[in-house]
Scaffold this motif. Structure first.
Motif, PDB file in Angstrom:
ATOM      1  N   ILE B  20       0.834  -1.208   0.000  1.00 39.52           N
ATOM      2  CA  ILE B  20       0.000   0.000   0.000  1.00 39.52           C
ATOM      3  C   ILE B  20       0.867   1.255   0.000  1.00 39.52           C
ATOM      4  O   ILE B  20       0.549   2.250  -0.666  1.00 39.52           O
ATOM      5  CB  ILE B  20      -0.972  -0.026   1.215  1.00 39.52           C
ATOM      6  CG1 ILE B  20      -2.216   0.819   0.929  1.00 39.52           C
ATOM      7  CG2 ILE B  20      -0.305   0.462   2.484  1.00 39.52           C
ATOM      8  CD1 ILE B  20      -3.338   0.592   1.933  1.00 39.52           C
ATOM      9  N   HIS B  32      -8.491   2.015   1.850  1.00 41.99           N
ATOM     10  CA  HIS B  32      -8.089   1.575   3.189  1.00 41.99           C
ATOM     11  C   HIS B  32      -8.888   2.352   4.209  1.00 41.99           C
ATOM     12  O   HIS B  32      -9.219   3.506   4.004  1.00 41.99           O
ATOM     13  CB  HIS B  32      -6.602   1.839   3.403  1.00 41.99           C
ATOM     14  CG  HIS B  32      -6.212   3.268   3.137  1.00 41.99           C
ATOM     15  ND1 HIS B  32      -5.858   3.711   1.880  1.00 41.99           N
ATOM     16  CD2 HIS B  32      -6.157   4.339   3.943  1.00 41.99           C
ATOM     17  CE1 HIS B  32      -5.592   5.003   1.934  1.00 41.99           C
ATOM     18  NE2 HIS B  32      -5.776   5.424   3.176  1.00 41.99           N
ATOM     19  N   TRP B  35      -5.658   1.515   7.895  1.00 43.95           N
ATOM     20  CA  TRP B  35      -4.251   1.868   7.697  1.00 43.95           C
ATOM     21  C   TRP B  35      -4.092   3.385   7.662  1.00 43.95           C
ATOM     22  O   TRP B  35      -4.911   4.098   7.070  1.00 43.95           O
ATOM     23  CB  TRP B  35      -3.760   1.274   6.377  1.00 43.95           C
ATOM     24  CG  TRP B  35      -2.327   1.613   6.091  1.00 43.95           C
ATOM     25  CD1 TRP B  35      -1.239   1.047   6.688  1.00 43.95           C
ATOM     26  CD2 TRP B  35      -1.848   2.596   5.181  1.00 43.95           C
ATOM     27  NE1 TRP B  35      -0.087   1.604   6.202  1.00 43.95           N
ATOM     28  CE2 TRP B  35      -0.438   2.560   5.273  1.00 43.95           C
ATOM     29  CE3 TRP B  35      -2.443   3.484   4.307  1.00 43.95           C
ATOM     30  CZ2 TRP B  35       0.373   3.397   4.516  1.00 43.95           C
ATOM     31  CZ3 TRP B  35      -1.648   4.311   3.553  1.00 43.95           C
ATOM     32  CH2 TRP B  35      -0.243   4.272   3.662  1.00 43.95           C
ATOM     33  N   CYS B  48      -8.482  -3.313   1.969  1.00 45.86           N
ATOM     34  CA  CYS B  48      -7.343  -3.151   1.072  1.00 45.86           C
ATOM     35  C   CYS B  48      -6.908  -4.466   0.429  1.00 45.86           C
ATOM     36  O   CYS B  48      -5.823  -4.555  -0.130  1.00 45.86           O
ATOM     37  CB  CYS B  48      -6.171  -2.509   1.808  1.00 45.86           C
ATOM     38  SG  CYS B  48      -5.472  -3.546   3.083  1.00 45.86           S
ATOM     39  N   ILE B  60      -3.873  -8.571   2.236  1.00 41.23           N
ATOM     40  CA  ILE B  60      -4.137  -7.165   2.542  1.00 41.23           C
ATOM     41  C   ILE B  60      -2.903  -6.357   2.213  1.00 41.23           C
ATOM     42  O   ILE B  60      -1.790  -6.661   2.648  1.00 41.23           O
ATOM     43  CB  ILE B  60      -4.568  -6.957   4.011  1.00 41.23           C
ATOM     44  CG1 ILE B  60      -3.651  -7.698   4.974  1.00 41.23           C
ATOM     45  CG2 ILE B  60      -6.005  -7.396   4.210  1.00 41.23           C
ATOM     46  CD1 ILE B  60      -3.962  -7.383   6.425  1.00 41.23           C
ATOM     47  N   CYS B  62      -1.953  -3.532   3.135  1.00 43.90           N
ATOM     48  CA  CYS B  62      -1.333  -2.682   4.153  1.00 43.90           C
ATOM     49  C   CYS B  62      -0.277  -3.408   4.950  1.00 43.90           C
ATOM     50  O   CYS B  62       0.571  -2.779   5.554  1.00 43.90           O
ATOM     51  CB  CYS B  62      -2.390  -2.087   5.071  1.00 43.90           C
ATOM     52  SG  CYS B  62      -3.200  -3.296   6.117  1.00 43.90           S
ATOM     53  N   ARG B  83     -13.810  -6.490  -2.263  1.00 38.09           N
ATOM     54  CA  ARG B  83     -14.115  -5.169  -1.716  1.00 38.09           C
ATOM     55  C   ARG B  83     -15.608  -4.998  -1.494  1.00 38.09           C
ATOM     56  O   ARG B  83     -16.052  -4.495  -0.459  1.00 38.09           O
ATOM     57  CB  ARG B  83     -13.667  -4.093  -2.696  1.00 38.09           C
ATOM     58  CG  ARG B  83     -12.292  -3.639  -2.445  1.00 38.09           C
ATOM     59  CD  ARG B  83     -11.961  -2.560  -3.437  1.00 38.09           C
ATOM     60  NE  ARG B  83     -10.568  -2.634  -3.743  1.00 38.09           N
ATOM     61  CZ  ARG B  83     -10.044  -2.285  -4.904  1.00 38.09           C
ATOM     62  NH1 ARG B  83     -10.829  -1.863  -5.886  1.00 38.09           N
ATOM     63  NH2 ARG B  83      -8.752  -2.352  -5.087  1.00 38.09           N
ATOM     64  N   CYS B 150     -11.974   0.339  13.325  1.00 38.30           N
ATOM     65  CA  CYS B 150     -10.709   0.312  12.595  1.00 38.30           C
ATOM     66  C   CYS B 150      -9.526   0.457  13.543  1.00 38.30           C
ATOM     67  O   CYS B 150      -8.396   0.216  13.162  1.00 38.30           O
ATOM     68  CB  CYS B 150     -10.675   1.411  11.544  1.00 38.30           C
ATOM     69  SG  CYS B 150     -10.579   3.060  12.237  1.00 38.30           S
TER      70      CYS B 150
END
Ligand code: SF4
Ligand code: SF4
Ligand code: SF4
Ligand code: SF4
Lengths: 167, 560, 343
Positions: B20, B32, B35, B48, B60, B62, B83, B150
């Motif tokens: 990323i 994202h 992240w 991601c 992923i 990230c 996604r 998150c």
């Protein structure tokens, strides 16, 4: 060089038409016929036009049966309004929906009665009413605040029912 | 440098970078939520996910370290499907709050719902309900339902603010965020969590419901709260500042700013006690007068003193331009070298994150442009003494309420024959002044500040005054500003009648027979560029992030 | 009759006529608004008084209260004079129009005309062509390009149509052998109306009359779309009303003139054969005159709300290439009639 062909009219006048007189008479008969036709004029202040439900008169805010406005001051109507007629200031309330319009103003001079606000409103809170009587003698009067905008739901139920058919 | 391939673009990366980061450095945006470039990797939002050839499952981006020859697809069928699935999953319990959510318009979840989601949910059951009004701290509100877990806010408190105060509790779809028992999220950087929260779960109590983001204009500026000079954006609607947000500047403040700067450095611009027109003291009373009258009075009074009887106080709150013109005015128009400024330090303010003890934005700048006594002139202590001994009879002060710093000055000032003050708000100093000129605040003019590290940065006007026009003077404009007419209340707004200090001084200089031909702050800066430290710089060179200049020994002098 | 009596009777007649004319003109405006409303399926003024009959007074009152604006660059005297000329000409012309046969009152034989001059027709032609001065002067003195264009158009139009008008009248004069309006009326006894005997002359005269009075479809001097009102662009308040009234007065005169010249004036065909008492006959005849006049006026309005305006070149070519030759043909036709039938 050859002459370009002269542009002719789509339809040249016939001799009779060129005489004018018969055509004038035709015109006169037409207007005369109209003179004696019945009239449909509404004599406004005494006789009022009651618009159909699809009519878009001045936008109003719905006051729910519990006496509170439905609007949550999301500002979407203000954003979508192509004429920048709507000004909303949100405030916080104890009610379930947290937000309410502290100030809600529509400048009726700016409004073009497009009905976009009605269409975008997520709360069915702003409705194009059937009220078309908007006359002001100065610019400030044309700015309607919540006092003038809020209308009890019973008065606009027919309009809401009409809108629901198309949702 | 090693290379990877993302969507058929061959890009270089630094060893150790994640996919990323490598993509971001090359302008490829991989969606994202959790992240954040300045925070540790958590990898819990899963948006991601990308497809990497030869790896059977999606990874992923990230937390997958890029390695030589990797082939990454961010737009393949599998990625898109993944996604969409993540979006559907995140939205399962997400309330339909956008209309009442402050984040709307700058919400990542909203944006991604448009970009990456098919917009349909198969979820028909009752959504999980959580608490909606949670007081996380004195400045931040939390809405449990909107939170997508998150953990950015938790990591921010742990890693950047260095005060672990937040944590997850519960499990599964009941997971939510709370402070440690008996604690509040009250660290001095707490409001940054509002900015980094990708959704509207954390909102500012100060700004809550004040305005929709699309109704405001955002002007790039600098916080005047301390000598760090954090880069900010000034958000204005109806000519009123509604909030400040930090702006990324890797050299100065990264993505952050402190709560003090965010909350307290704009109120005085909107305040009721703004000075709205020039004022003169007549028979002991301050009365409002027009500019011309005030200028005439100032000129005739200044002329009546010998040059050594006049002293000037610059300001570390004023821009370099203002201070430069003041110095020029003092030395070449009045001919006095009694000029200095007040240094202010608050030893309780600074920390080792951003905040600095010097609570003025421009002490280095003031010093550099010459607001300091030269050989023969008096410094601040000398001036004080001079006033006491009646050697100094007139004092010219810009942007400074020094009675507040040093109450003993109050008695001294009464000894003066003339006190001219440039001020934006009423203060103790203005209350004893003989002539007051309304000065524009930092949000109303162009100019530069030099921060404690010697980075010179620009401020730009965000609020218009009578002196400036939003459209003609190149302000940032919101939709309302663009299409408002003089008949609209929002366009009329409340404009203060204030001018930049350098402008006022230029006019005075003209009346005293020394023409200064400056029309714009930029022209003042061009002339300033003859000073060694600013050699050859222009406003264009400063750009958005400013330029680090050589400050020589001045820095030590100021920071001492 | 002694001179004194003549003066007294004339004064009385003048008063009656001017009063009546003012009323007529006022109500003509009302009538015009009504007719236009009917033609457009509307109701028309109906607020002031019963069915709006007091509307003309409201109009006048409104105009009286309006500010009188005189443009800075205008010639003030002429600017003020122009509407007066217009009104004066319009009202004077009526002096020679007979609206009934002679009556006997108190033993006096009184002709129902203010001035029975033997050159009546010439008098009318002369005065109406004076009317164009009002318009041209108004256009010139206003100091506005629109007004000036309107004024110029008016004079050009007047010259062009005056000619065919004159020749059409020529046909009538050949038959009546007199310039006295009363004689012309008397010469049309029975059904010998000039409109029937010389239809071409009738048409050319009516068309010219429209053009002379600046009525649609010939209202080019004031053409709103391109000239913003033409010669009266710069007029307001009562001066504007002066033009407005004179236009309607002119219309009334043109109608009266048409009735006199072509529609048998006050005559009702063969009424003397019915053997009615002479008093009644006179009343009926005055009634007939008024009826014909009103019909003609209605025709004026009717045309206005039916036809579009001519283009300027069309107007000119119609005047010179159609109307003028037609009126010549008419004279030849009348001459032939006289030769063949010895009328
Ligand atoms: S109807 Fe249209 S113009 Fe009027 S307020 Fe609504 S959106 Fe704006
Ligand atoms: S769109 Fe509806 S809910 Fe939103 S502010 Fe307008 S009226 Fe209120
Ligand atoms: S967090 Fe974003 S998606 Fe959720 S309600 Fe707020 S604006 Fe809408
Ligand atoms: S650290 Fe200083 S410059 Fe940065 S936001 Fe806080 S007060 Fe403003």
């Amino acid at each position: 060089m050859a002459l370009k062909s002269i542009k002719r009219r789509e339809k040249d006048l016939t001799f009779l038409e060129k005489l004018y007189i018969p055509e004038i008479l035709k015109g006169l008969t037409l207007t005369f016929k109209n003179m004696i036709r019945p009239k449909f004029t509404f004599e406004y202040p005494e006789e009022k036009f009651i618009p159909p439900s699809s009519y878009r008169g001045r936008p109003v805010l719905v006051e729910d049966s519990n006496g509170e406005e439905r609007c949550v001051a999301c500002g979407l109507c203000s954003r979508v309004c192509p004429a920048l007629a709507i000004e909303v200031q949100a405030g916080e309330t104890e009610r379930e929906k947290e937000r309410y319009p502290e100030k809600f103003e529509i400048n009726m001079l700016r409004c073009i009665f497009c009905g976009f606000c009605e269409e975008v409103c997520p709360e069915e809170a702003i409705i194009m009413s059937k009220d078309y009587e908007l006359a002001f003698s100065n610019r400030e009067d044309a700015i309607y605040g919540k006092d003038k905008l809020l209308v009890p739901i019973s008065q606009i139920q027919d309009k809401i029912d009409f809108l629901r058919q198309y949702k | 440098m090693p290379k990877i391939k993302i969507d058929n673009n061959e890009i270089e990366f630094k060893p150790g970078q994640t996919i990323i980061q490598a993509a971001r450095d090359n302008g490829i945006d991989i969606p994202h939520f959790c992240w954040h470039p300045e925070l540790s990797i958590s990898g819990n939002c899963r948006i991601c996910l990308v497809e990497v050839e030869k790896i059977p499952k999606l990874v992923i981006a990230c937390s997958t370290i890029a390695s030589e020859g990797m082939v990454v697809h961010t737009q393949s069928e599998k990625t898109i499907a993944a996604r969409n699935a993540v979006m559907e999953f995140l939205l399962i319990n997400h309330p339909l709050d956008c209309p009442i959510c402050d984040e709307a318009g700058e919400c990542k979840l909203q944006d991604y719902a448009y970009k990456y989601s098919v917009g349909e949910s198969r979820f028909t059951e009752e959504k999980v309900h959580k608490q909606k009004h949670v007081d996380l701290g004195p400045r931040v509100m939390f809405d449990g339902e909107r939170c997508i877990s998150c953990s950015r806010c938790i990591r921010f408190c742990d890693e950047i603010a260095k005060s672990p105060q937040l944590t997850f509790v519960q499990r599964g779809d009941h997971v939510t965020i709370t402070t440690y028992p008996g604690q509040q999220m009250d660290n001095p950087y707490s409001m940054n969590t509002i900015d980094i929260c990708p959704v509207g779960a954390l909102t500012s109590k100060d700004f809550r419901f004040n305005a929709r983001v699309w109704d405001m204009s955002a002007t790039k500026s600098v916080c005047p709260g301390c000598s760090r000079g954090c880069n900010t954006e000034v958000w204005v609607r109806d000519n009123k500042i509604l909030r400040l947000t930090p702006r990324y500047n890797p050299q100065v403040n990264s993505y952050w700013m402190c709560d003090h700067g965010r909350l307290n450095t704009f109120r005085f611009v909107n305040a009721e006690d703004r000075i709205d027109s020039p004022q003169l003291r007549r028979e002991g009373q301050l009365i409002k007068v027009g500019w011309d009258e005030a200028f005439a009075e100032a000129v005739s009074r200044i002329k009546s003193f010998a040059k050594d009887e006049v002293a000037f106080i610059g300001s570390a709150y004023a821009t370099c331009e203002d201070n430069y013109i003041l110095a020029k005015f003092a030395r070449s128009v009045v001919g006095s070298s009694n000029i200095d400024f007040v240094r202010r330090a608050d030893n309780n303010f600074g920390d080792d994150i951003l905040k600095q003890n010097d609570i003025t934005p421009n002490s280095l700048g003031a010093e550099l442009v010459g607001v300091s006594p030269s050989k023969s002139g008096l410094g601040i202590e000398g001036i004080k003494k001079g006033i006491k001994e009646k050697r100094i009879k007139a004092l010219y002060v810009i942007k400074e309420d020094f009675i507040n710093v040093d109450p003993e000055i109050e008695n001294m000032l009464s000894k003066l024959d003339l006190l001219i003050v440039h001020a934006s708000n009423q203060s103790k100093t203005t209350s004893v002044a003989d002539i007051i000129f309304p000065a524009a605040t930092y949000a109303e003019k162009n100019g530069t500040f030099v921060n404690f590290e010697g980075t010179i940065q620009r401020i730009r006007p965000a609020v218009s005054t009578v002196d400036a026009d939003r459209a003609l003077d190149g302000f940032e404009m919101s939709r309302l500003d663009k299409f408002g007419t003089s008949f609209d209340r929002w366009a009329r707004g409340t404009k203060h009648d204030a001018k930049a200090t350098w402008k006022i001084l230029t006019s005075l200089a003209g009346l005293l027979g020394h023409k200064m031909k400056f029309k714009m702050a930029e022209e003042v800066f061009e002339e300033m560029a003859s000073i060694e430290a600013f050699k050859g710089l222009t406003y264009d060179d400063l750009g958005e992030h400013g330029v680090k200049i050589k400050t020589g020994n001045v820095e030590e002098k100021v920071n001492a | 009759m002694s001179i004194g009596e003549v003066i007294i009777f004339s004064l009385i007649k003048i008063l009656i006529i001017v009063g009546l004319l003012f009323l007529t003109v006022a109500y003509l405006v009302y009538f015009e608004r009504k007719v236009s409303a009917w033609a457009q399926n509307r109701i028309g003024p109906n607020r002031v008084g019963w069915k709006g009959v007091l509307q003309p007074f409201a109009d006048v009152f409104k105009l009286l209260l309006k500010e009188d604006i005189v443009p800075e660059k205008s010639d003030r005297i002429i600017h003020a004079l122009a509407p007066m000329i217009a009104l004066f000409v319009a009202f004077t012309t009526f002096a020679v129009i007979p609206f009934g046969p002679d009556v006997k009152i108190f033993g006096y034989n009184i002709p129902l005309v203010v001035a029975d001059v033997n050159i009546g027709v010439l008098f009318i032609l002369a005065l109406t062509s004076l009317g164009v001065y009002a318009i041209t002067l108004a256009g010139w003195s206003s100091g506005s390009k629109y007004s000036l264009l309107g004024g110029i158009r008016s004079s050009a139009q007047m010259i062009s149509y005056e000619i065919s008008m004159g020749f059409s009248v020529g046909g009538v004069l050949l038959l009546s052998e007199s310039l006295r309006p009363i004689a012309i009326v008397q010469s049309q006894s029975g059904w010998m109306w000039n409109a029937i005997i010389q239809p071409i002359g009738f048409i050319t005269f009516v068309v010219s009359a429209f053009a002379e009075t600046n009525r649609l479809p010939f209202d080019l001097p004031e053409a709103e779309p391109e000239l913003v009102g033409g010669f009266h662009t710069e007029y307001s308040s009562m001066k504007f009303a002066g033009f407005f009234l004179s236009e309607y007065a002119n219309m009334t005169i043109a109608s009266a003139f048409i009735v006199t010249l072509y529609l048998g004036g006050w005559q009702i065909p063969y009424i003397d054969l019915l053997g009615l008492p002479s008093g009644l006959v006179i009343v009926l005849q005055v009634g007939a005159f008024i009826f014909k006049l009103v019909a003609m006026l209605f025709f004026f309005l009717w045309i206005r709300w039916s036809l579009p305006r001519f283009r300027y070149d069309q107007l000119m070519s119609l005047g010179w290439k159609v109307m003028f030759p037609l009126s010549l043909i008419n004279i030849i036709w009348v001459a032939l009639l006289i030769m063949v039938f010895g009328l």
